[in-house]
Design a protein around this motif. Structure first.
Motif, mmCIF file in Angstrom:
data_model
loop_
_atom_site.group_PDB
_atom_site.id
_atom_site.type_symbol
_atom_site.label_atom_id
_atom_site.label_comp_id
_atom_site.label_asym_id
_atom_site.label_seq_id
_atom_site.Cartn_x
_atom_site.Cartn_y
_atom_site.Cartn_z
ATOM 1 N N ARG A 204 12.758 -2.753 -6.412
ATOM 2 C CA ARG A 204 14.099 -2.896 -6.993
ATOM 3 C C ARG A 204 15.011 -3.521 -5.946
ATOM 4 N NH1 ARG A 204 17.722 -1.722 -10.879
ATOM 5 N NH2 ARG A 204 19.802 -1.036 -10.257
ATOM 6 N N ASP B 15 8.711 -4.544 -11.242
ATOM 7 C CA ASP B 15 10.117 -4.774 -10.921
ATOM 8 C C ASP B 15 11.000 -3.860 -11.770
ATOM 9 O OD1 ASP B 15 12.393 -6.321 -9.796
ATOM 10 O OD2 ASP B 15 12.653 -6.848 -11.913
ATOM 11 N N ASP B 16 11.779 -3.033 -11.089
ATOM 12 C CA ASP B 16 12.615 -2.065 -11.793
ATOM 13 C C ASP B 16 14.002 -2.646 -12.064
ATOM 14 O OD1 ASP B 16 13.375 0.281 -13.012
ATOM 15 O OD2 ASP B 16 13.881 1.299 -11.129
ATOM 16 N N SER C 257 15.547 -5.480 -11.254
ATOM 17 C CA SER C 257 16.298 -5.972 -10.089
ATOM 18 C C SER C 257 17.408 -6.921 -10.525
ATOM 19 C CB SER C 257 15.354 -6.705 -9.134
ATOM 20 O OG SER C 257 14.429 -5.811 -8.553
ATOM 21 N N HIS D 143 16.929 0.017 -15.739
ATOM 22 C CA HIS D 143 16.561 0.762 -14.536
ATOM 23 C C HIS D 143 15.885 2.078 -14.903
ATOM 24 C CE1 HIS D 143 16.555 2.468 -10.631
ATOM 25 N NE2 HIS D 143 17.655 3.193 -10.763
#
Length: 223
Positions: A13, A36-37, A39, A60
């Motif tokens: 992230r 990928d959180d 980003s 998120h």
């Protein structure tokens, strides 16, 4: 160990400063999947340019759910081992050489010599004395997929540490190996120190209750 026996999950992230270097340092050891959180920086753009395989959370989800998403994804493949490796550049890529030295295990935990927060020292002290688990919060772990397929993997909001205890109470072989750690230059993606410390302490109590339940359940299964 053949190169394609290992799948590596990198939860990320907003790691535009380190993600490319981390990927380049470990890609020789196995197949990488970055989760990928959501980003908001250039992390996703870097992944696309480098042609790195990735999954994406469109909102998120947090570290725990992001890691579990990667584990569940790789369990559908034919990897013998699945590893988690943080995106912040703190971990030593040479840790993967332990796979050549240890052929029989269910879980290898990267054991840090020092922790970033006092709550991690407390967590480690309790789990080490009660269960001989020295660094449950380590972000670098290598799992044998055979044992992972035997347990119910779900987000229980205790830093994914319940997976360790499910493995332990199944009689799995857990090995600790010293992990060299570099201190990150910017702030933690987990949040400010007070909030993270409170969350970890909460996780300690939740895990103790959960571990007692797991121990009882697996004892009944083994009878």
């Amino acid at each position: 160990m053949g190169r394609f026996s290992l799948g590596i999950i990198i939860p990320a992230r907003n790691e535009e400063k380190t993600i490319k270097k981390v990927i380049d340092s470990i890609k020789k050891y196995g197949d990488i999947v970055v989760v990928d959180d959501s980003s908001s920086d250039k992390t996703l753009s870097i992944l696309k340019k480098s042609r790195t395989k990735y999954l994406r959370n469109y909102s998120h989800k947090g570290y725990e759910e992001t890691v579990l998403k990667g584990i569940k994804h790789l369990l559908k493949k034919n990897y013998k081992y699945i590893a988690t490796f943080d995106a912040d550049g703190e971990h030593d890529h040479k840790f993967f050489l332990n796979l050549k030295k240890n052929s029989s295990f269910d879980l290898i935990i990267g054991q840090r010599k020092s922790f970033n927060r006092f709550s991690e020292y407390l967590f480690s002290f309790i789990t080490n004395n009660l269960f001989n688990i020295k660094d449950p919060c380590s972000g670098l772990k290598i799992y044998n997929t055979k044992i992972l397929k035997k347990i119910n993997i779900k987000n229980e909001n205790i830093l994914n540490t319940s997976i360790i205890f499910k493995i332990k109470f199944l009689g799995g072989k857990i090995i600790h190996k010293i992990l060299k750690v570099k201190k990150r230059k910017d702030g933690s993606r987990l949040g400010n120190k007070l909030i993270v410390n409170i969350n970890i302490i909460y996780c300690i109590f939740k895990l103790l209750v959960k571990s007692l339940f797991l121990k009882t359940m697996y004892k009944k299964i083994h009878k």
